[in-house]
Write an enzyme that holds these catalytic residues in place. Structure first.
Site, PDB file in Angstrom:
ATOM      1  N   HIS A 223       0.999  -1.115   0.082  1.00  0.00           N
ATOM      2  CA  HIS A 223       0.030   0.226   0.105  1.00  0.00           C
ATOM      3  C   HIS A 223       0.983   1.235  -0.115  1.00  0.00           C
ATOM      4  CE1 HIS A 223      -3.584   2.185   1.697  1.00  0.00           C
ATOM      5  NE2 HIS A 223      -2.546   2.784   2.154  1.00  0.00           N
ATOM      6  N   CYS A 256      -3.878  10.283   4.543  1.00  0.00           N
ATOM      7  CA  CYS A 256      -4.304   9.949   5.796  1.00  0.00           C
ATOM      8  C   CYS A 256      -4.616  11.171   6.649  1.00  0.00           C
ATOM      9  CB  CYS A 256      -3.464   8.727   6.690  1.00  0.00           C
ATOM     10  SG  CYS A 256      -4.168   8.416   8.403  1.00  0.00           S
TER      11      CYS A 256
HETATM   12  P1  HMG Z   1     -11.268   6.883  21.337  1.00  0.00           P
HETATM   13  O1  HMG Z   1     -11.740   8.296  21.312  1.00  0.00           O
HETATM   14  O2  HMG Z   1     -10.142   6.239  22.021  1.00  0.00           O
HETATM   15  O3  HMG Z   1     -12.528   6.015  21.487  1.00  0.00           O
HETATM   16  O4  HMG Z   1     -10.904   6.714  19.386  1.00  0.00           O
HETATM   17  P2  HMG Z   1     -13.511   5.336  22.631  1.00  0.00           P
HETATM   18  O5  HMG Z   1     -13.330   3.714  22.565  1.00  0.00           O
HETATM   19  O6  HMG Z   1     -12.808   6.261  23.966  1.00  0.00           O
HETATM   20  O7  HMG Z   1     -14.610   6.034  22.316  1.00  0.00           O
HETATM   21  C1  HMG Z   1     -14.889   7.587  22.234  1.00  0.00           C
HETATM   22  C2  HMG Z   1     -15.966   7.783  21.387  1.00  0.00           C
HETATM   23  O8  HMG Z   1     -15.787   7.144  20.159  1.00  0.00           O
HETATM   24  C3  HMG Z   1     -17.408   7.271  21.919  1.00  0.00           C
HETATM   25  O9  HMG Z   1     -18.604   7.993  21.471  1.00  0.00           O
HETATM   26  C4  HMG Z   1     -17.544   6.031  21.105  1.00  0.00           C
HETATM   27  O10 HMG Z   1     -18.807   5.633  20.841  1.00  0.00           O
HETATM   28  C5  HMG Z   1     -17.135   6.561  19.711  1.00  0.00           C
HETATM   29  P3  HMG Z   1     -18.958   9.414  22.576  1.00  0.00           P
HETATM   30  O11 HMG Z   1     -19.588   8.392  23.711  1.00  0.00           O
HETATM   31  O12 HMG Z   1     -17.667  10.257  22.660  1.00  0.00           O
HETATM   32  O13 HMG Z   1     -20.068   9.803  21.729  1.00  0.00           O
HETATM   33  N1  HMG Z   1     -16.582   5.266  19.102  1.00  0.00           N
HETATM   34  C6  HMG Z   1     -17.046   4.966  17.725  1.00  0.00           C
HETATM   35  N2  HMG Z   1     -17.951   5.452  16.939  1.00  0.00           N
HETATM   36  C7  HMG Z   1     -18.168   4.963  15.711  1.00  0.00           C
HETATM   37  N3  HMG Z   1     -17.562   3.845  15.503  1.00  0.00           N
HETATM   38  C8  HMG Z   1     -16.397   3.488  15.887  1.00  0.00           C
HETATM   39  C9  HMG Z   1     -16.308   4.106  17.342  1.00  0.00           C
HETATM   40  N4  HMG Z   1     -15.458   3.599  18.281  1.00  0.00           N
HETATM   41  C10 HMG Z   1     -15.392   4.648  19.104  1.00  0.00           C
HETATM   42  N5  HMG Z   1     -15.654   2.502  15.714  1.00  0.00           N
HETATM   43  C11 HMG Z   1     -11.008   5.471  17.691  1.00  0.00           C
HETATM   44  C12 HMG Z   1     -10.604   5.279  19.154  1.00  0.00           C
HETATM   45  C13 HMG Z   1     -10.083   3.874  17.197  1.00  0.00           C
HETATM   46  C14 HMG Z   1     -12.450   5.045  17.824  1.00  0.00           C
HETATM   47  C15 HMG Z   1     -10.527   6.475  16.978  1.00  0.00           C
HETATM   48  O14 HMG Z   1      -9.199   6.799  17.262  1.00  0.00           O
HETATM   49  C16 HMG Z   1     -10.711   6.347  15.478  1.00  0.00           C
HETATM   50  O15 HMG Z   1     -12.057   6.376  14.952  1.00  0.00           O
HETATM   51  N6  HMG Z   1      -9.679   6.549  14.815  1.00  0.00           N
HETATM   52  C17 HMG Z   1      -9.717   6.215  13.290  1.00  0.00           C
HETATM   53  C18 HMG Z   1      -8.705   6.758  12.539  1.00  0.00           C
HETATM   54  C19 HMG Z   1      -8.993   6.823  11.246  1.00  0.00           C
HETATM   55  O16 HMG Z   1      -9.825   6.531  10.609  1.00  0.00           O
HETATM   56  N7  HMG Z   1      -7.606   7.002  10.490  1.00  0.00           N
HETATM   57  C20 HMG Z   1      -7.666   6.832   9.005  1.00  0.00           C
HETATM   58  C21 HMG Z   1      -7.791   5.270   8.509  1.00  0.00           C
HETATM   59  S1  HMG Z   1      -6.089   4.408   8.701  1.00  0.00           S
HETATM   60  C22 HMG Z   1      -5.259   5.007   7.307  1.00  0.00           C
HETATM   61  O17 HMG Z   1      -5.791   5.865   6.507  1.00  0.00           O
HETATM   62  C23 HMG Z   1      -4.049   4.043   6.850  1.00  0.00           C
HETATM   63  C24 HMG Z   1      -4.104   3.319   6.077  1.00  0.00           C
HETATM   64  O18 HMG Z   1      -4.570   3.677   4.760  1.00  0.00           O
HETATM   65  C25 HMG Z   1      -2.657   2.523   5.660  1.00  0.00           C
HETATM   66  C26 HMG Z   1      -1.699   3.460   5.531  1.00  0.00           C
HETATM   67  O19 HMG Z   1      -1.614   4.387   4.473  1.00  0.00           O
HETATM   68  O20 HMG Z   1      -0.659   3.707   6.413  1.00  0.00           O
HETATM   69  C27 HMG Z   1      -5.053   2.004   6.292  1.00  0.00           C
HETATM   70 MG    MG Z   2      -3.407   4.568   3.282  1.00  0.00          MG
END
Ligand code: HMG
Ligand code: MG
Length: 321
Positions: A223, A256
């Site tokens: 990737h 990202c």
């Molecule tokens: P957190 O704040 O530590 O989570 O985030 P938490 O468990 O403490 O929950 C906090 C709040 O988030 C709560 O809501 C949960 O319900 C909600 P509140 O009570 O405050 O209203 N929550 C969610 N809501 C919907 N769906 C969920 C979910 N989980 C918790 N699944 C967490 C931790 C992992 C959720 C957060 O950091 C996050 O969503 N991160 C995602 C970041 C992301 O998507 N980055 C881009 C994708 S990765 C990428 O692009 C790389 C890749 O392409 C490869 C590369 O190029 O390297 C794959």
């Molecule tokens: Mg990526």
């Protein structure tokens, strides 16, 4: 020995659109997926079930999954960072019950595959998913078990395998450590990700060699973000090793949100153009793909980043004149 056939995993709808500042309408995302299906893509990363506070652009994940056609033979995947994400992706199913009973045919709105995403760098892990590498793997373990017992394949992405925007250099040992942890929890495929596009061919080969110690050739993919223009060279280096699965993003969309300055993934059109020239089959119709790239770029109000896409669109215009 180069492979005869390469599988491209189209990540534009997810990796591409997650990074857009402007809100992209759900029907545009759905239309993009349909155009990619029509162009012959057989693996499409559609969306992610992450926190909408962290990545607002993916907040319509369930609507997109419910609206897309599901033609036979196309694998649709989604990212899930935790059990809450998996539960939402599997349409609110009670996984505790689900895992206790063998599942029948998969409901139409389920993804065929889920992607857990970790990192080889602690700093990036914290910024992207708010926990350490070890905590992330602990969090992924039940996700992997539940998904597999529901009949859904699990892929892992290992970010920052060639460098980290916060930590700087990342060693092959650090990459192998995460790859091994992913294998240990039952992940079936390992995607090695150059999040910020700093990898160069020999380094990429060295890192891929570490991944291949734990996963078979068919289950390791590359990737490559194209920030420094190295992605095609890196794919070529992987082809030399026999690797034959790569992610790519139509029109070169994306980046990202937690890796500032990182540009999009290598453009699918550019990869298809190179592979076609090398006599390697992808099953993708380049003309239809270029049209899809033109469609999404137009919807976003810009020209495609893909060099091949731009050149082929320009040729069409001059031939029509
Ligand atoms: P957190 O704040 O530590 O989570 O985030 P938490 O468990 O403490 O929950 C906090 C709040 O988030 C709560 O809501 C949960 O319900 C909600 P509140 O009570 O405050 O209203 N929550 C969610 N809501 C919907 N769906 C969920 C979910 N989980 C918790 N699944 C967490 C931790 C992992 C959720 C957060 O950091 C996050 O969503 N991160 C995602 C970041 C992301 O998507 N980055 C881009 C994708 S990765 C990428 O692009 C790389 C890749 O392409 C490869 C590369 O190029 O390297 C794959
Ligand atoms: Mg990526």
């Amino acid at each position: 020995m180069f492979p005869n056939r390469v599988t491209l995993v189209e990540v534009g709808p997810r990796d591409g659109l997650q990074n857009e500042a402007q809100q992209v309408a759900t029907d545009i995302k759905v239309e993009l997926v349909h155009r990619l299906q029509a162009a012959g893509l057989r693996e499409i990363e559609v969306t992610s079930f992450v926190s909408p506070k962290w990545v607002p652009q993916m907040a319509d994940n369930a609507q997109v999954m419910a609206a897309i056609a599901r033609p036979a033979g196309v694998r649709h995947s989604v990212l899930v960072p935790n059990m809450q994400g998996l539960q939402a992706a599997l349409h609110g199913r009670d996984l505790a019950v689900e895992t206790a009973t063998p599942v029948g045919p998969r409901p139409a709105v389920w993804p065929d595959e889920v992607v857990v995403f970790g990192a080889a760098s602690q700093a990036f892990s914290r910024r992207n998913i708010n926990c350490s590498i070890e905590e992330s793997v602990e969090r992924f373990a039940p996700v992997v078990a539940a998904a597999r017992s529901a009949g859904v394949k699990v892929r892992a992405a290992v970010s920052c395998a060639l460098g980290c925007p916060y930590q700087g250099d990342v060693s092959a040992d650090e990459v192998e450590h995460v790859v091994r942890l992913m294998k240990d929890i039952g992940v079936q495929h390992c995607g090695v990700a150059d999040t910020i596009g700093v990898g160069t061919p020999r380094r990429v080969q060295a890192v891929m060699e570490r991944a291949l110690r734990h996963f078979p050739l068919d289950e390791v993919s590359g990737h490559f973000h194209d920030t420094y223009g190295q992605a095609l060279a890196n794919i070529y280096a992987c082809l030399e090793m026999g690797l034959h699965v790569f992610d790519a993003s139509v029109a070169g969309l994306g980046g990202c949100p937690y890796a500032k300055g990182a540009t999009g993934n290598v453009a699918t059109e550019d990869v298809v153009f190179m592979l076609r020239g090398m006599g390697i089959d992808t099953g993708i119709d380049l003309d239809a793909l270029v049209t899809a790239g033109g469609y999404i770029s137009g919807a976003l109000g810009r020209t495609p980043v893909s060099r091949a896409g731009k050149a082929l669109l320009a040729r069409r215009t001059s031939e029509a004149a």
